[in-house]
Design a protein around this motif. Structure first.
Motif, PDB file in Angstrom:
ATOM      1  N   LEU A   1      42.334 -55.435  21.614  1.00  0.00           N
ATOM      2  CA  LEU A   1      43.435 -55.816  22.433  1.00  0.00           C
ATOM      3  C   LEU A   1      42.777 -54.787  23.685  1.00  0.00           C
ATOM      4  O   LEU A   1      43.062 -55.800  24.793  1.00  0.00           O
ATOM      5  CB  LEU A   1      44.706 -56.164  22.245  1.00  0.00           C
ATOM      6  N   ALA A   2      43.226 -53.168  23.073  1.00  0.00           N
ATOM      7  CA  ALA A   2      43.068 -52.272  24.204  1.00  0.00           C
ATOM      8  C   ALA A   2      41.323 -52.501  24.940  1.00  0.00           C
ATOM      9  O   ALA A   2      41.781 -52.814  26.159  1.00  0.00           O
ATOM     10  CB  ALA A   2      43.297 -51.624  23.766  1.00  0.00           C
ATOM     11  N   GLN A   3      40.647 -52.636  24.181  1.00  0.00           N
ATOM     12  CA  GLN A   3      39.761 -52.796  25.301  1.00  0.00           C
ATOM     13  C   GLN A   3      40.047 -53.832  26.351  1.00  0.00           C
ATOM     14  O   GLN A   3      39.196 -53.630  27.136  1.00  0.00           O
ATOM     15  CB  GLN A   3      37.905 -53.110  24.008  1.00  0.00           C
ATOM     16  N   ARG A   4      40.338 -55.163  25.989  1.00  0.00           N
ATOM     17  CA  ARG A   4      40.491 -55.801  27.059  1.00  0.00           C
ATOM     18  C   ARG A   4      41.493 -55.318  28.252  1.00  0.00           C
ATOM     19  O   ARG A   4      41.189 -55.626  29.979  1.00  0.00           O
ATOM     20  CB  ARG A   4      40.613 -57.118  26.594  1.00  0.00           C
ATOM     21  N   ALA A   5      42.221 -55.130  27.594  1.00  0.00           N
ATOM     22  CA  ALA A   5      43.346 -54.711  28.750  1.00  0.00           C
ATOM     23  C   ALA A   5      42.950 -53.818  29.296  1.00  0.00           C
ATOM     24  O   ALA A   5      43.245 -53.545  31.098  1.00  0.00           O
ATOM     25  CB  ALA A   5      44.386 -54.092  27.560  1.00  0.00           C
ATOM     26  N   HIS A   6      42.224 -52.316  28.308  1.00  0.00           N
ATOM     27  CA  HIS A   6      42.031 -51.818  29.483  1.00  0.00           C
ATOM     28  C   HIS A   6      41.089 -51.355  30.758  1.00  0.00           C
ATOM     29  O   HIS A   6      40.751 -51.117  32.047  1.00  0.00           O
ATOM     30  CB  HIS A   6      41.356 -50.152  28.418  1.00  0.00           C
ATOM     31  N   PHE A   7      39.484 -52.435  30.156  1.00  0.00           N
ATOM     32  CA  PHE A   7      38.418 -52.539  30.727  1.00  0.00           C
ATOM     33  C   PHE A   7      38.200 -53.929  31.833  1.00  0.00           C
ATOM     34  O   PHE A   7      38.548 -53.802  32.647  1.00  0.00           O
ATOM     35  CB  PHE A   7      37.148 -52.244  30.266  1.00  0.00           C
ATOM     36  N   GLY A   8      38.885 -55.008  31.373  1.00  0.00           N
ATOM     37  CA  GLY A   8      39.400 -55.880  31.831  1.00  0.00           C
ATOM     38  C   GLY A   8      40.364 -55.336  32.546  1.00  0.00           C
ATOM     39  O   GLY A   8      40.255 -56.707  34.088  1.00  0.00           O
ATOM     40  N   PHE A   9      41.506 -55.103  32.743  1.00  0.00           N
ATOM     41  CA  PHE A   9      43.118 -55.253  33.307  1.00  0.00           C
ATOM     42  C   PHE A   9      43.643 -54.017  34.108  1.00  0.00           C
ATOM     43  O   PHE A   9      44.464 -54.056  34.274  1.00  0.00           O
ATOM     44  CB  PHE A   9      43.623 -56.145  32.994  1.00  0.00           C
TER      45      PHE A   9
END
Ligand SMILES: NC(=O)c1ccc[n+]([C@@H]2O[C@H](COP(=O)([O-])OP(=O)(O)OC[C@H]3O[C@@H](n4cnc5c(N)ncnc54)[C@H](O)[C@@H]3O)[C@@H](O)[C@H]2O)c1
Ligand SMILES: O=C(O)[C@H](O)CO
Length: 326
Positions: A160-168
């Motif tokens: 989830l952190a990966q999505r939140a950090h890199f994606g958003f």
């Protein structure tokens, strides 16, 4: 003679065939006391147990004296009495790796759906209410660059952190039982105590396992620390949140919205007060429920059981000490 197993979940035919190469399979619908009683001899002689959901406790283990390994088609194992299994030298196998990315997608879905009020506005379109340019009563709130607070920075928390950090582009706060250096170096995540996370995050996301420690950890007192603009997401286990306290926080505007995949009682009763709140997105525990992931979980659970019955438990074992004693 082949050992026998109790299968309490419907599996794809090819996976049942794979099991039958090595074991005799007795299929049942569930692990209820009625089912156990109706199949008492089969339960008594089974060396293996394979399925999902259902309580595996001392009473069931007493009915299964020959049991050597249990395999669950899930990563969570709060429905198992692990101490009782370990005491009886029964291995417990689970599927910790197959579902990680899919569950992180579900968490992101809940974040976006609550923030942008996707269900509410789509419903209004269906009702024919989109008759002119939309105004503020259709608006949501931004997700990008808001602060996410992840409670439980394990496998799924990291995805989830990966999505939140890199994606958003979201700053990441987290709380867990230990500092996670990889989360800090990859995502610039900041470790916080629970109270700090709750008071600073715009999206509070719980992906905690259910344990004695995490039961009702998000109670009225903790929810009161959240910002009135903050959104609570839970895809860990329902009883981590005190549900009546959550209903109160949502009704009184102490928090903005909630996105929930798990509940104190599942299936969620149709008269749950959560279902009458427009600021709640409630999903039927679909965290890992894609065709691909559910197949992969089932295939792994089958191999886990066969390996455990052969004494091979290099991975996916909850209580590996049992294997060492064998
Ligand atoms: N909604 C779904 O369909 C779905 C799917 C998969 C998993 N889950 C749930 O998510 C849980 C987590 O899965 P995972 O693979 O990330 O597990 P994991 O073991 O990799 O991570 C769990 C994290 O929770 C933290 N934690 C445990 N107890 C804590 C406490 N008292 N306080 C603070 N942090 C604590 C751990 O330190 C760890 O960081 C599962 O146990 C399961 O209950 C739900
Ligand atoms: O723990 C899991 O794998 C999911 O919640 C399915 O039960």
């Amino acid at each position: 003679m082949k050992p026998s197993i109790i299968l309490y979940k419907t599996l794809p035919e090819n996976l049942v065939a794979r099991l039958k190469e090595k074991v005799d399979v007795i299929q049942v619908n569930n692990l209820s006391p009625e089912t156990v009683q109706a199949n008492a001899d089969a339960f008594a002689s089974a060396a293996g147990l394979l399925g999902a959901g259902g309580k595996v406790d001392g009473a069931l283990l007493t009915a299964m004296p020959a049991l050597r390994a249990a395999s669950t088609v899930s990563v969570g194992y709060d429905n198992f009495d692990v101490d009782a299994l370990t005491q009886r030298n029964v291995l417990l196998m689970h599927t910790p790796t197959e579902l990680t990315e899919t569950v992180a997608d579900t968490l992101m879905t809940l974040i976006l759906a609550t923030a942008r009020r996707v269900l509410e506005v789509a419903e209004r379109v269906k009702k024919g209410e989109w008759t002119s340019s939309i105004g503020p009563d259709w608006y949501g709130v931004d997700v990008h660059h808001k602060t996410i607070g992840i409670i439980g920075m394990g496998r799924i928390g990291m995805a989830l952190a990966q999505r939140a950090h890199f994606g958003f582009g979201m700053p990441v706060l987290y709380n867990a039982r230990r500092h996670h250096t990889e989360a800090e170096s990859r995502f610039g995540a900041r470790y916080c105590d629970l109270d700090t996370l709750l008071s600073e995050a715009d999206f509070v996301c719980s992906i905690l396992p259910l344990t004695d420690e995490t039961y009702h950890v998000l109670n009225a007192e903790k929810l009161a620390l959240m910002k009135p603009s903050a959104i609570l997401i839970n895809a860990g286990r329902g009883p981590v949140i005190d549900e009546p306290a959550l209903v109160d926080a949502l009704k009184s505007g102490k928090i903005h919205a909630a996105g929930l995949d798990v509940f104190e009682q599942e299936p969620l009763p149709v008269d749950s007060p959560l279902l009458s709140l427009p600021n709640v997105v409630a999903l039927p525990h679909i965290g890992s429920a894609t065709h691909e992931t559910r197949y992969n979980m089932a295939a792994t659970a089958v191999e886990n059981l066969l390996n455990a019955l052969e004494g091979k438990v290099e991975k996916n074992c909850v209580n590996p000490a049992v294997a060492k004693q064998a």
